[in-house]
Write an enzyme that holds these catalytic residues in place. Structure first.
Site, short mmCIF file in Angstrom:
data_model
loop_
_atom_site.label_atom_id
_atom_site.label_comp_id
_atom_site.label_asym_id
_atom_site.label_seq_id
_atom_site.Cartn_x
_atom_site.Cartn_y
_atom_site.Cartn_z
N HIS A 1 1.89 -11.46 2.20
CA HIS A 1 3.12 -11.71 1.44
C HIS A 1 3.72 -13.07 1.81
O HIS A 1 4.17 -13.82 0.93
CB HIS A 1 4.12 -10.58 1.70
CG HIS A 1 5.52 -10.92 1.24
ND1 HIS A 1 5.91 -10.86 -0.08
CD2 HIS A 1 6.60 -11.35 1.93
CE1 HIS A 1 7.17 -11.23 -0.18
NE2 HIS A 1 7.62 -11.52 1.03
N CYS B 1 0.81 -1.23 0.00
CA CYS B 1 0.00 0.00 0.00
C CYS B 1 0.83 1.26 0.00
O CYS B 1 0.30 2.36 -0.07
CB CYS B 1 -0.96 0.00 1.18
SG CYS B 1 -0.13 -0.02 2.79
N CYS C 1 12.14 -4.28 58.25
CA CYS C 1 11.79 -4.25 56.83
C CYS C 1 12.64 -3.23 56.07
O CYS C 1 12.91 -3.39 54.89
CB CYS C 1 10.31 -3.96 56.64
SG CYS C 1 9.75 -2.43 57.40
N HIS D 1 5.48 0.43 56.54
CA HIS D 1 6.11 -0.84 56.18
C HIS D 1 6.75 -0.71 54.81
O HIS D 1 6.19 -0.10 53.90
CB HIS D 1 5.08 -1.97 56.17
CG HIS D 1 5.65 -3.30 55.79
ND1 HIS D 1 6.60 -3.94 56.53
CD2 HIS D 1 5.40 -4.10 54.70
CE1 HIS D 1 6.92 -5.09 55.94
NE2 HIS D 1 6.20 -5.20 54.84
#
Length: 513
Positions: free
Chosen positions: A66, A39, A155, A427
Site C-alpha cells: 500500500h 485480504c 557485595c 557472591h
C-alpha cells in the site's frame, strides 16, 4: 508533518484503549477489531498508514504494498516504519508524541474522586522564574552507572545500594535536595549517607566508588552487621530502610509519611474464616517487603529442572490456608476447637514492591549444620499485574466490587539481585535499569546487559515500581510547606536577635552617657 503526528497520536490512543479494555472493568467497551484492507483478515497487530485510513497486515506485505502504490511514507503499529528507508525509524518529535499520547490515554482510564493532574513535559522556558534560576548554571551529566568497591565481603551492601540508587522514587527524593548532608546536624545520619551516595553515583567520575562512610555508619547502627563476615543482602536491606526512616524529618511510628514509607510501605490483610458459622475476622498489618516461599516445584524447563514463577509464588501466598483446631477461637460462635481458614491479600499496594525469595532455609535446631540453599530457578516478568492478589479481588462473594482500572495495579521491573554459590561462600550481583537500558553490576565492574539476560538470571530479590503513581492534583507538597514554614520561623528568630542586639547597643550607649 503535523498531519502525520496527529494521526500517530490517534493511533497510539486507540491502541492503549484497546489493550486496556480489561477483564476487571465493570463493563467492557466494545471496540471494533481492525481488518486488513487487502485480504480482510482480522489483525491482532494492525499496521496503520499515517497518511490515510488504510490498515493492513505485515505478514502478507499488504501494508508495504500500500505504501509503495500510494506513494505514502510512514505506517505504524507502535514503532514507525519508513517505506523510503525500508526500516523502522526513530524521530524525537514522534517519540515525544508517543510518550505524551500514551500517558494521556492511560490517565483517562484512571478512576479517582479527584481528577488527576494531567501530564506535562517540563519546559523551563515557559516559566520566567525557572528561566532566571537557570541563568548562569551549567548542566552536568548524570550517568548513574558507577561501580562500588568491595571493602571486604561487602557485595551484600553493594547490590542493595545499587538497587536503592536506581529506585526512581528515592532517586528523585535525594537528587531533589530533600535532604542536604551539609545542613544536617544528626550524627551517624543514614539520610546523609544516602545523599552523599547519590552525589557520588551521579557525578561525572566513572571510577569505582568506595562506600566507606556508609559501611561505617551501618556498623555503628547495627552491631549484627558489623565486621567482615558474610551477611545477607535482605537483612541489610531491611536494616537500611529502618536507619533511613529513623533519620527522616517528621518520621513517626504510626502513619509515617517519610520517604521510606511513602515508597515501600503497603498493607497486608489477613482474613480468618470460621468454617462452622462463616464469621470472618480481619486484621491489617503494615509491610515493607514480601517474602515468598520456594517449595512448590511443579513446572519444569526444557532441561527437566524444576522452575517456579513469581505469579505462582504470589498465588500460593494469597491462597486460603487451613488452620489447626487449636490455632483459632471463633468470637461469634464461641467454639474453641473449630476448623478455620486463613487467607492473605494486599489491602494497599506500595509504589515500589520488593520481593525476597526464601532461598536459604534451616532444618532442626543446629542452623549451621542443616543450612542449605534452594537453587530453584524463578521466572519473573518484566511487567507485573497485582490486581488478582488484592483484597478487593480475592473476595469472590462480593461480585459488585469495583477494583478500579487495571492500569493502577501494573508494575514494571527495575532491579534484580542474584546470589551465586552456596551460603558459606556465595557472591551477590545485581541487574538494574537506567533510562531504557539494563546493566549488570558486579561490585566495581559495570557491564551493559539486556532485559532478557536479567529475566533469565536466578533472582534472590526483585524490585518493581508502579507504572502510574497515585497523587493529589494541584496541591503544594508537604515538604515545601514545611520548608516555607521553617523559613518564616527562622526569619522571625533573626529579627528577634537583631532587635535584641540593637537594644543592647542602645543600653550600652545610655550607660556611657
Amino acid at each position: 508533518t503535523g498531519d502525520v503526528e496527529t494521526k500517530y497520536r490517534r493511533v497510539v490512543s486507540w491502541s492503549i484503549a484497546r489493550h486496556s479494555n480489561g477483564r476487571s472493568l465493570p463493563k467492557r467497551r466494545k471496540i471494533a477489531i481492525p481488518t486488513c484492507g487487502t485480504c480482510n483478515i482480522t489483525l491482532v497487530r494492525p499496521f496503520v498508514c499515517l497518511h490515510c485510513s488504510y490498515s493492513g497486515c505485515w505478514a502478507g506485505s499488504h501494508v508495504a504494498d500500500h505504501l509503495k502504490q500510494s506513494s505514502h511514507i510512514f505506517c505504524t503499529s507502535g514503532a514507525i516504519f519508513c517505506s523510503v528507508c525500508d526500516d523502522v525509524v526513530h524521530n524525537h518529535t514522534l517519540d515525544r508524541a508517543y510518550l505524551e499520547s500514551h500517558l494521556k490515554a492511560e490517565e483517562k482510564r484512571t478512576v479517582a474522586k479527584v481528577p488527576r493532574e494531567p501530564f506535562k513535559f517540563w519546559e523551563p522556558l515557559a516559566d520566567a522564574e525557572e528561566v532566571s534560576a537557570l541563568e548562569g548554571t551549567t548542566a552536568i551529566p548524570c550517568q548513574g552507572r558507577r561501580g562500588l568497591l568491595n571493602l571486604g565481603q561487602t557485595c551484600y551492601l553493594n547490590v542493595i545500594l545499587q538497587c536503592l540508587v536506581h529506585n526512581p522514587l528515592l532517586r528523585n527524593h535525594f537528587l531533589g535536595d530533600k535532604h542536604n548532608h551539609k545542613l544536617c546536624k544528626i550524627q551517624d545520619c543514614a539520610c546523609c549517607e544516602m545523599d552523599k551516595l547519590y552525589i557520588e553515583m551521579y557525578s561525572e567520575d566513572t571510577t569505582p566508588f568506595g562506600p566507606v562512610s556508609f559501611l561505617a555508619t551501618t556498623w555503628r547502627k547495627s552491631a549484627e552487621l558489623a565486621g567482615y563476615a558474610q551477611h545477607d543482602a535482605h537483612e541489610f536491606f531491611i536494616a537500611s530502610l529502618n536507619h533511613i526512616h529513623s533519620n527522616c524529618k517528621g518520621s513517626t511510628n504510626i502513619s509515617c509519611i517519610c520517604i521510606i514509607h511513602s515508597t515501600f510501605a503497603g498493607q497486608l490483610q489477613s482474613d480468618v474464616k470460621c468454617e462452622r458459622c462463616g464469621n470472618v475476622t480481619s486484621t491489617v498489618d503494615p509491610i515493607l517487603d514480601v517474602n515468598l516461599e520456594l517449595k512448590e516445584k511443579v513446572v519444569r524447563d526444557e532441561k527437566g529442572n524444576p522452575v517456579v514463577s513469581l505469579g505462582a509464588c504470589l498465588r500460593k501466598y494469597t491462597q486460603p490456608e487451613k488452620l489447626g483446631p487449636k490455632e483459632y477461637t471463633c468470637s461469634k460462635c464461641g467454639k474453641g476447637s473449630v476448623s478455620a481458614s486463613k487467607r492473605l491479600s494486599f489491602r494497599k499496594l506500595p509504589p515500589v514492591l520488593s520481593f525476597q525469595f526464601k532461598r536459604f532455609e534451616h532444618k532442626g535446631s543446629d542452623k549451621s549444620a542443616s543450612a542449605r540453599k534452594l537453587d530453584s530457578p524463578v521466572r519473573i516478568p518484566a511487567n507485573l499485574d497485582m490486581m488478582p492478589f488484592t483484597t478487593m479481588s480475592v473476595k469472590d462473594n462480593d461480585k459488585e466490587n469495583n477494583t478500579g482500572p487495571p492500569i493502577m495495579y501494573q508494575y514494571e521491573l527495575f532491579a534484580v539481585i542474584n546470589h551465586e554459590g552456596q551460603m558459606d561462600n556465595g557472591h551477590y550481583t545485581n541487574f538494574a535499569r537506567f533510562d531504557s537500558g539494563w546493566y549488570r553490576f558486579d561490585d566495581d565492574k559495570v557491564t551493559h546487559s539486556s532485559l532478557g539476560a536479567c529475566l533469565k538470571s536466578t533472582p534472590y530479590m526483585c524490585f518493581y515500581v508502579k507504572k502510574h503513581l497515585e497523587y493529589k492534583p494541584h496541591m503544594t507538597p508537604t515538604y515545601i510547606r514545611t520548608r516555607e514554614t521553617e523559613a518564616v520561623r527562622e526569619r522571625a528568630l533573626e529579627q528577634e536577635k537583631e532587635a535584641a542586639r540593637q537594644k543592647e547597643l542602645e543600653d550600652a550607649l545610655l550607660a556611657t552617657v
